[in-house]
Design a protein around this motif. Structure first.
Motif, PDB file in Angstrom:
ATOM      1  N   GLN A  47      -7.090  11.327  -7.703  1.00  0.00           N
ATOM      2  CA  GLN A  47      -7.857  10.700  -7.180  1.00  0.00           C
ATOM      3  C   GLN A  47      -7.811   9.430  -6.835  1.00  0.00           C
ATOM      4  N   HIS A  48      -6.396   8.919  -8.008  1.00  0.00           N
ATOM      5  CA  HIS A  48      -6.491   7.284  -7.128  1.00  0.00           C
ATOM      6  C   HIS A  48      -5.589   7.380  -5.793  1.00  0.00           C
ATOM      7  N   TYR A  49      -4.666   9.063  -5.757  1.00  0.00           N
ATOM      8  CA  TYR A  49      -4.280   8.861  -4.471  1.00  0.00           C
ATOM      9  C   TYR A  49      -4.589   9.134  -3.258  1.00  0.00           C
ATOM     10  N   HIS A  50      -6.411   9.851  -3.510  1.00  0.00           N
ATOM     11  CA  HIS A  50      -7.350  10.226  -2.618  1.00  0.00           C
ATOM     12  C   HIS A  50      -8.023   9.066  -1.669  1.00  0.00           C
ATOM     13  N   GLY A  51      -7.703   7.631  -2.837  1.00  0.00           N
ATOM     14  CA  GLY A  51      -8.796   6.645  -3.048  1.00  0.00           C
ATOM     15  C   GLY A  51      -7.973   5.533  -2.243  1.00  0.00           C
ATOM     16  N   LEU A  52      -6.517   5.641  -2.302  1.00  0.00           N
ATOM     17  CA  LEU A  52      -5.351   4.669  -1.489  1.00  0.00           C
ATOM     18  C   LEU A  52      -5.538   5.348  -0.025  1.00  0.00           C
ATOM     19  N   LEU A  53      -5.785   6.765   0.223  1.00  0.00           N
ATOM     20  CA  LEU A  53      -5.331   7.280   1.834  1.00  0.00           C
ATOM     21  C   LEU A  53      -7.227   6.434   2.372  1.00  0.00           C
ATOM     22  N   ARG A  54      -7.922   5.907   1.945  1.00  0.00           N
ATOM     23  CA  ARG A  54      -9.375   5.361   2.228  1.00  0.00           C
ATOM     24  C   ARG A  54      -9.543   4.171   2.216  1.00  0.00           C
ATOM     25  N   ARG A  55      -8.260   3.972   2.216  1.00  0.00           N
ATOM     26  CA  ARG A  55      -8.159   2.208   0.694  1.00  0.00           C
ATOM     27  C   ARG A  55      -8.878   1.267   1.871  1.00  0.00           C
ATOM     28  N   HIS A  56      -8.665   1.566   3.443  1.00  0.00           N
ATOM     29  CA  HIS A  56      -9.156   0.733   4.732  1.00  0.00           C
ATOM     30  C   HIS A  56      -9.964   0.807   5.056  1.00  0.00           C
ATOM     31  N   ALA A  57     -10.986   1.457   5.193  1.00  0.00           N
ATOM     32  CA  ALA A  57     -11.981   2.728   5.700  1.00  0.00           C
ATOM     33  C   ALA A  57     -13.515   2.095   5.690  1.00  0.00           C
ATOM     34  N   GLY A  58     -13.565   1.352   4.985  1.00  0.00           N
ATOM     35  CA  GLY A  58     -14.668   0.541   5.178  1.00  0.00           C
ATOM     36  C   GLY A  58     -15.964   0.803   3.757  1.00  0.00           C
TER      37      GLY A  58
ATOM     38  N   ASP B 125       0.709  -1.178   0.191  1.00  0.00           N
ATOM     39  CA  ASP B 125      -0.491  -0.014   0.024  1.00  0.00           C
ATOM     40  C   ASP B 125       0.884   1.203   0.200  1.00  0.00           C
ATOM     41  N   LEU B 126       1.915   1.063   1.000  1.00  0.00           N
ATOM     42  CA  LEU B 126       2.636   2.422   1.139  1.00  0.00           C
ATOM     43  C   LEU B 126       3.315   2.549  -0.052  1.00  0.00           C
ATOM     44  N   ALA B 127       3.649   1.217  -1.202  1.00  0.00           N
ATOM     45  CA  ALA B 127       4.749   1.772  -1.962  1.00  0.00           C
ATOM     46  C   ALA B 127       3.593   2.526  -3.555  1.00  0.00           C
ATOM     47  N   GLU B 128       2.484   1.421  -2.740  1.00  0.00           N
ATOM     48  CA  GLU B 128       1.006   2.315  -4.498  1.00  0.00           C
ATOM     49  C   GLU B 128       1.668   3.898  -4.233  1.00  0.00           C
ATOM     50  N   LEU B 129       1.292   4.026  -2.383  1.00  0.00           N
ATOM     51  CA  LEU B 129       0.686   5.422  -2.214  1.00  0.00           C
ATOM     52  C   LEU B 129       2.045   6.128  -2.555  1.00  0.00           C
ATOM     53  N   LYS B 130       3.769   6.425  -2.574  1.00  0.00           N
ATOM     54  CA  LYS B 130       4.050   6.922  -3.028  1.00  0.00           C
ATOM     55  C   LYS B 130       4.803   6.579  -4.105  1.00  0.00           C
ATOM     56  N   GLY B 131       4.270   5.888  -4.918  1.00  0.00           N
ATOM     57  CA  GLY B 131       4.769   6.099  -6.205  1.00  0.00           C
ATOM     58  C   GLY B 131       3.582   6.931  -7.679  1.00  0.00           C
ATOM     59  N   HIS B 132       2.885   7.757  -6.550  1.00  0.00           N
ATOM     60  CA  HIS B 132       1.197   8.432  -7.581  1.00  0.00           C
ATOM     61  C   HIS B 132       2.496   9.217  -8.482  1.00  0.00           C
ATOM     62  N   ASP B 133       2.139  10.078  -9.422  1.00  0.00           N
ATOM     63  CA  ASP B 133       2.568   9.964 -10.721  1.00  0.00           C
ATOM     64  C   ASP B 133       1.624  11.606 -10.681  1.00  0.00           C
ATOM     65  N   LEU B 134       1.967  12.856 -10.384  1.00  0.00           N
ATOM     66  CA  LEU B 134       1.661  14.199 -10.466  1.00  0.00           C
ATOM     67  C   LEU B 134       1.626  14.401 -11.657  1.00  0.00           C
ATOM     68  N   ASP B 135       1.868  14.339 -12.497  1.00  0.00           N
ATOM     69  CA  ASP B 135       2.290  14.217 -13.601  1.00  0.00           C
ATOM     70  C   ASP B 135       0.610  13.727 -14.393  1.00  0.00           C
TER      71      ASP B 135
END
Length: 241
Positions: free
Chosen positions: A141-152, A124-134
């Motif tokens: 959208q993907h980044y913020h989705g990862l921030l709530r991935r395990h919230a339910g 999860d953390l590797a995916e979060l770190k690797g997001h491409d702002l370009d």
């Protein structure tokens, strides 16, 4: 239906091409809704011009029945305004909508990341770190989705719909000269808190990130406006931080 399911359905519908369905096949109400919703959120329609249902039906290759139902669904979402003479138009951007959307996002996403951080895996953390702002919008959208991935699932869907609706406002924000560099710095601070396992710090950093975006936009719309909902939401999250 989940946001992932809705996105998949929209992709499948997209295979028919931009003009609509293949000959002899009419798109379902759900697919018509998804296509129009995407077009609205991407700013393809002018809110000052009434939508022609005849032209929309021709564009999508559908009859008026699924189109009318899709427009009703969009009206319930707050994306379409209906006028007394039955004309419809895309809802205009507004300060009230902007501050309510972002106040809700501050509260819900701050909770979501608090629930998510303790469950993060190394992957999860590797995916979060690797997001491409370009590739801004998709990556954001993907980044913020990862921030709530395990919230339910319910929290994820609620936060995702709010994020979708703020997309129209984000496009205005990203035109600001410092928006890209500020967003990159804030995302880095959120990631650092997540990587260290500090759920409270991640929640605070995320709330400040969302609130700063909202406050910047509100100042652009009306510098004299007092953004009470956003400030109160931020205060609730960061109290004691």
């Amino acid at each position: 239906m989940t946001r992932a399911g809705r996105a998949g359905r929209a992709r499948r519908a997209g295979r028919a091409g931009p003009g609509g369905a293949p000959p002899g096949v009419e798109l379902s109400t759900e697919v018509v809704h998804d296509r129009l919703r995407t077009a609205i959120l991407q700013g393809e329609f002018d809110p000052t011009v009434p939508l022609s249902q005849v032209k929309l039906a021709a564009r999508l290759g559908v009859s008026r029945t699924p189109l009318r139902e899709a427009l009703r669904m969009l009206q319930r979402e707050g994306l379409i305004d209906s006028e007394p003479n039955r004309r419809v138009r895309v809802a205009k951007l507004s300060l009230a909508d902007l501050e309510q959307l972002y106040a809700a996002r501050v509260l819900i996403e701050a909770l979501a990341v608090r629930l998510t951080v303790p469950a993060y895996t190394a992957a999860d953390l590797a995916e979060l770190k690797g997001h491409d702002l370009d590739k801004w919008e998709e990556a954001h959208q993907h980044y913020h989705g990862l921030l709530r991935r395990h919230a339910g699932g319910r929290i994820d869907r609620l936060a995702g719909d709010l994020s979708d609706h703020t997309g129209r406002y984000r496009r205005v924000y990203m035109a600001e000269p410092r928006a890209w560099s500020a967003a990159a710095q804030e995302h880095a601070a959120i990631f650092d808190a997540c990587a260290s396992g500090d759920a409270a710090a991640a929640s605070t950093q995320l709330a400040r990130h969302l609130a700063r975006t909202a406050l910047t936009l509100i100042a652009l719309f009306d510098p004299e406006h007092e953004p009470t909902p956003v400030r109160e939401a931020l205060r609730l999250v960061t109290a004691g931080a």
